[in-house]
Design a protein around this motif. Sequence first.
Motif: not given
Ligand SMILES: Cc1cc2nc3c(=O)[nH]c(=O)nc-3n(C[C@H](O)[C@H](O)[C@H](O)COP(=O)(O)OP(=O)(O)OC[C@H]3O[C@@H](n4cnc5c(N)ncnc54)[C@H](O)[C@@H]3O)c2cc1C
Length: 464
Positions: A64-72, A135-137, A142-144
């Motif tokens: 289960v890949p995880q970046g910054g765990l900000t996904g919603l 949040c990580t690049i 991965s979430t576009n």
């Molecule tokens: C306050 C707040 C505001 C936000 N605003 C927006 C917004 O305006 N627009 C928007 O689009 N989103 C927004 N988001 C949602 C979120 O920030 C995005 O989805 C962000 O892209 C997730 O990045 P993350 O590193 O936290 O990924 P995670 O939450 O850790 O993971 C998200 C998904 O990507 C997968 N993943 C993570 N890293 C990798 C990798 N390296 N390779 C393959 N898969 C991977 C995970 O398995 C998971 O399915 C917001 C969230 C918060 C909390």
Amino acid sequence: MTIPLRDFRAILGDAHILTGDAVTGRDAGYCAEALDAGVILRPGDARELADICTLARSRGIALVPQGGLTGLVDGTASHEGQAILSFERMTTIERIDPVQGIAVVGAGVTLAALQEALEPHGLVCGVDIAARGSCTIGGMVSTNAGGARVLRYGMMRQNVAGLEVVLADGTILDMTSPLIKNNAGYDLKQMFIGSEGTLGLVTKIVLKLWPAPKGTACALVACTGEEALGALFAHMRDGLGSGLSAFEAMWRDYYALTTARPGYGTPPLPTTHPVYAIVEASAADDEDAREALVAALSTAEGPATDAVVARSESERRTIWRAREDSDAVEQGYAANLSYDIGLELADIGPFVADIGARLDARFPGVPAYLFGHVGDGNLHVMLGLSDAQHAARGGFDDLVYDTVARYPHSTVSAEHGIGLEKRDYLDRSITPEMLAVMRTLKGALDPATILNPGKVFCTGRGEF
Ligand SMILES: Cc1cc2nc3c(=O)[nH]c(=O)nc-3n(C[C@H](O)[C@H](O)[C@H](O)COP(=O)(O)OP(=O)(O)OC[C@H]3O[C@@H](n4cnc5c(N)ncnc54)[C@H](O)[C@@H]3O)c2cc1C
């Protein structure tokens, strides 16, 4: 399923496999079940990750890949018998090339760290979201991810020049060529963007960069309704051209709630108008941006009934705070539900009326707060609920997504992805034929279903 820790240790060494308190002591971010697997693997590069995949595949261990765990959308949820993949050691910004306008970064680099590194070069990453500190690049790819400036720069899909991806069988795909013109076969990297870790693991990203806007100006504009909002958008786009960098909307109840928060001060406009737009313009300097914005607004009398243009950075922040403070809904109710939907612009008005009427009929008294990136047809709907109502959330999800599905070109996910949360509603937005092709791709790239199983759609193995 027992995790073969000894074999993973042979690849990563002791320090980079976390279990017990080292896992439970962490913050699970926005997904309550993120850490339930209890094991975190921390590869340092694509080679180590490839070895992990080869081993995991041979033992049938799901990753289960995880970046910054900000996904919603619960895309990072895990359970016992699975292993979490963390990218927190891949935090190198390898290269910033101001001439070509690209940056080469590890998947674990946070957006804020990249923004800081770009600042001295006068460059920005096109996608900016409020979760930037965590949040990580890699997660954004991965979430576009989208955000407030999609109108100007596009989503991540339009901002990725190259990728390095590790496949489930341990193959490393080097697609890091930053060439703008490159029609040598299929553009494979696009398949991984937005695939939520189900098709491949992103380890390195080549990002397109943009000159930092030298000047911006913003206005809060009141409209009589959605039709006027649409007309205002078309008018401002005509007037400002590519200088229109954001067009956001807030409906009355949301604007009244966020501007009533302690410390907000006097709302920039009265809270009596049906709907408000935030219009942002960019130009060579602040003065030029302001002039262009005022000129375009001065001929917007039909659609706009009232407007205020920010005269200082602090006024600009005050206007944006009203839009970005969705915490006001979270704090105001015991529980809430948040939806991220997409519609054609002409359908926004009918949808707003429709969802209001259906909520009133089925759940009288439940307040709906509406706001969003309306210039790109992206609406956020938040419902203020009691705990009991939240426990029966299926009824609300059905109502919202069934309403969305009444509009032919609509989506249950404009920018947050599908994860687990929207999996049961994916069929409202894609055809059975499209789902079949998605399954074919998943089966071809990950036949043993070890990459984030059960996310986006059911595969029948190791799911929730
Ligand atoms: C306050 C707040 C505001 C936000 N605003 C927006 C917004 O305006 N627009 C928007 O689009 N989103 C927004 N988001 C949602 C979120 O920030 C995005 O989805 C962000 O892209 C997730 O990045 P993350 O590193 O936290 O990924 P995670 O939450 O850790 O993971 C998200 C998904 O990507 C997968 N993943 C993570 N890293 C990798 C990798 N390296 N390779 C393959 N898969 C991977 C995970 O398995 C998971 O399915 C917001 C969230 C918060 C909390």
